[in-house]
Design an enzyme around this catalytic site. Structure first.
Site, mmCIF file in Angstrom:
data_model
loop_
_atom_site.group_PDB
_atom_site.id
_atom_site.type_symbol
_atom_site.label_atom_id
_atom_site.label_comp_id
_atom_site.label_asym_id
_atom_site.label_seq_id
_atom_site.Cartn_x
_atom_site.Cartn_y
_atom_site.Cartn_z
ATOM 1 N N CYS A 2 0.854 -1.184 0.000
ATOM 2 C CA CYS A 2 0.000 0.000 0.000
ATOM 3 C C CYS A 2 0.892 1.236 0.000
ATOM 4 O O CYS A 2 2.089 1.154 0.244
ATOM 5 C CB CYS A 2 -0.902 0.021 1.229
ATOM 6 S SG CYS A 2 -2.050 -1.363 1.332
ATOM 7 N N ARG A 47 -4.506 1.447 -1.479
ATOM 8 C CA ARG A 47 -4.592 0.113 -0.868
ATOM 9 C C ARG A 47 -4.637 -0.982 -1.919
ATOM 10 O O ARG A 47 -5.355 -0.879 -2.909
ATOM 11 C CB ARG A 47 -5.848 0.038 0.001
ATOM 12 C CG ARG A 47 -6.017 -1.275 0.712
ATOM 13 C CD ARG A 47 -7.145 -1.225 1.747
ATOM 14 N NE ARG A 47 -7.291 -2.499 2.389
ATOM 15 C CZ ARG A 47 -8.274 -3.363 2.134
ATOM 16 N NH1 ARG A 47 -9.225 -3.061 1.281
ATOM 17 N NH2 ARG A 47 -8.314 -4.528 2.739
ATOM 18 N N LEU A 48 -3.853 -2.014 -1.658
ATOM 19 C CA LEU A 48 -3.910 -3.254 -2.411
ATOM 20 C C LEU A 48 -4.684 -4.227 -1.523
ATOM 21 O O LEU A 48 -4.238 -4.551 -0.423
ATOM 22 C CB LEU A 48 -2.501 -3.774 -2.702
ATOM 23 C CG LEU A 48 -2.388 -5.079 -3.469
ATOM 24 C CD1 LEU A 48 -3.004 -4.945 -4.855
ATOM 25 C CD2 LEU A 48 -0.929 -5.503 -3.577
ATOM 26 N N ILE A 50 -5.516 -7.289 -0.069
ATOM 27 C CA ILE A 50 -4.987 -8.644 0.033
ATOM 28 C C ILE A 50 -5.604 -9.378 1.221
ATOM 29 O O ILE A 50 -6.279 -10.378 1.047
ATOM 30 C CB ILE A 50 -3.445 -8.649 0.150
ATOM 31 C CG1 ILE A 50 -2.832 -8.132 -1.146
ATOM 32 C CG2 ILE A 50 -2.925 -10.046 0.457
ATOM 33 C CD1 ILE A 50 -1.340 -8.054 -1.140
ATOM 34 N N ASN A 70 0.820 0.103 5.787
ATOM 35 C CA ASN A 70 1.420 -0.541 4.634
ATOM 36 C C ASN A 70 2.144 -1.775 5.134
ATOM 37 O O ASN A 70 3.016 -1.679 5.993
ATOM 38 C CB ASN A 70 2.403 0.402 3.935
ATOM 39 C CG ASN A 70 3.185 -0.279 2.833
ATOM 40 O OD1 ASN A 70 2.718 -1.217 2.211
ATOM 41 N ND2 ASN A 70 4.397 0.189 2.604
ATOM 42 N N GLY A 71 1.786 -2.939 4.620
ATOM 43 C CA GLY A 71 2.494 -4.152 5.001
ATOM 44 C C GLY A 71 1.573 -5.259 5.432
ATOM 45 O O GLY A 71 0.408 -5.316 5.036
ATOM 46 N N GLU A 72 2.110 -6.123 6.259
ATOM 47 C CA GLU A 72 1.330 -7.239 6.778
ATOM 48 C C GLU A 72 1.856 -7.627 8.146
ATOM 49 O O GLU A 72 3.067 -7.751 8.348
ATOM 50 C CB GLU A 72 1.410 -8.441 5.836
ATOM 51 C CG GLU A 72 0.525 -9.579 6.248
ATOM 52 C CD GLU A 72 0.517 -10.725 5.258
ATOM 53 O OE1 GLU A 72 -0.126 -11.747 5.570
ATOM 54 O OE2 GLU A 72 1.155 -10.625 4.198
ATOM 55 N N ASP A 95 -5.494 -6.461 8.963
ATOM 56 C CA ASP A 95 -4.460 -6.379 9.986
ATOM 57 C C ASP A 95 -4.215 -4.933 10.401
ATOM 58 O O ASP A 95 -3.779 -4.668 11.516
ATOM 59 C CB ASP A 95 -3.168 -7.054 9.541
ATOM 60 C CG ASP A 95 -2.708 -6.674 8.139
ATOM 61 O OD1 ASP A 95 -3.447 -5.976 7.420
ATOM 62 O OD2 ASP A 95 -1.601 -7.086 7.754
#
Length: 195
Positions: A2, A47-48, A50, A70-72, A95
């Protein structure tokens, strides 16, 4: 992946956000909040989709607090269960929402609980809390100019960039620590946060 940007006293607009669109082509939003002491607080994210494939309200909010993420966080299901047991409720399967609840519950110590790769910024209504994962996998750049503070996932989101040489770069062709090749633009170091 993101894209995030924000701060106060920024020049960020829809064009700035568009420069991060490749980081998150599924959704984007730019929110401006009037704050008496600071002027306008800007919160922007691309935003992607996922973790939660559905579109969500951006930025993710709980009460007056918002997160740009941004991330996971790999262990977010366990953290969500722990936070639910402590009384928190969730409206998405993301998340990022878990990270926001964790920050609101544990403060900066929430970072000790996160297993993942991330760059994030929480606006709690009074201040920004910005953090980067332990390895620095996800980028986070910031700039202080006058009374303003601005941050973004990529340097190209900033306006009025001024390229400057750096003696370490000339020697190693690499920027160390928080240094970049742009005047007043710094990288938040891995495993660090700022308030």
């Amino acid at each position: 992946m993101c894209g995030i940007l924000g701060g106060f006293g920024t020049g960020f607009d829809e064009a700035s956000l568009a420069r991060l669109r490749h980081r998150g082509p599924d959704q984007s939003a730019l929110r401006l909040i009037k704050v008496p002491e600071l002027g306008t607080v800007t919160l922007g994210q691309t935003r992607l989709n996922i973790v939660d494939r559905d579109d969500i309200d951006l930025p993710t909010r709980i009460g007056n607090a918002s997160i740009l993420f941004n991330g996971e966080i790999y262990n977010y299901p366990e953290l969500r269960d722990e936070l639910r047991a402590l009384g928190w409720t969730f409206t998405t399967r993301t998340d990022g929402e878990v990270a926001l609840a964790a920050y609101l519950h544990w403060g900066p110590d929430c970072l000790r609980r996160f297993n993942g790769m991330f760059a994030l910024a929480v606006w709690d209504g009074e201040k920004f809390f910005c953090a980067r994962d332990r390895m620095g996998k996800k980028p986070f750049f910031y700039r202080l100019r006058g009374e303003g503070f601005e941050f973004a996932s990529e340097v190209k989101a900033f306006d009025d960039l001024e390229f400057v040489t750096h003696e370490m770069f000339e020697l190693f062709e690499f920027c160390f620590d928080e240094f970049t090749l742009y005047r007043d633009v710094l990288a938040l170091r891995p495993a660090h946060y700022l308030i």
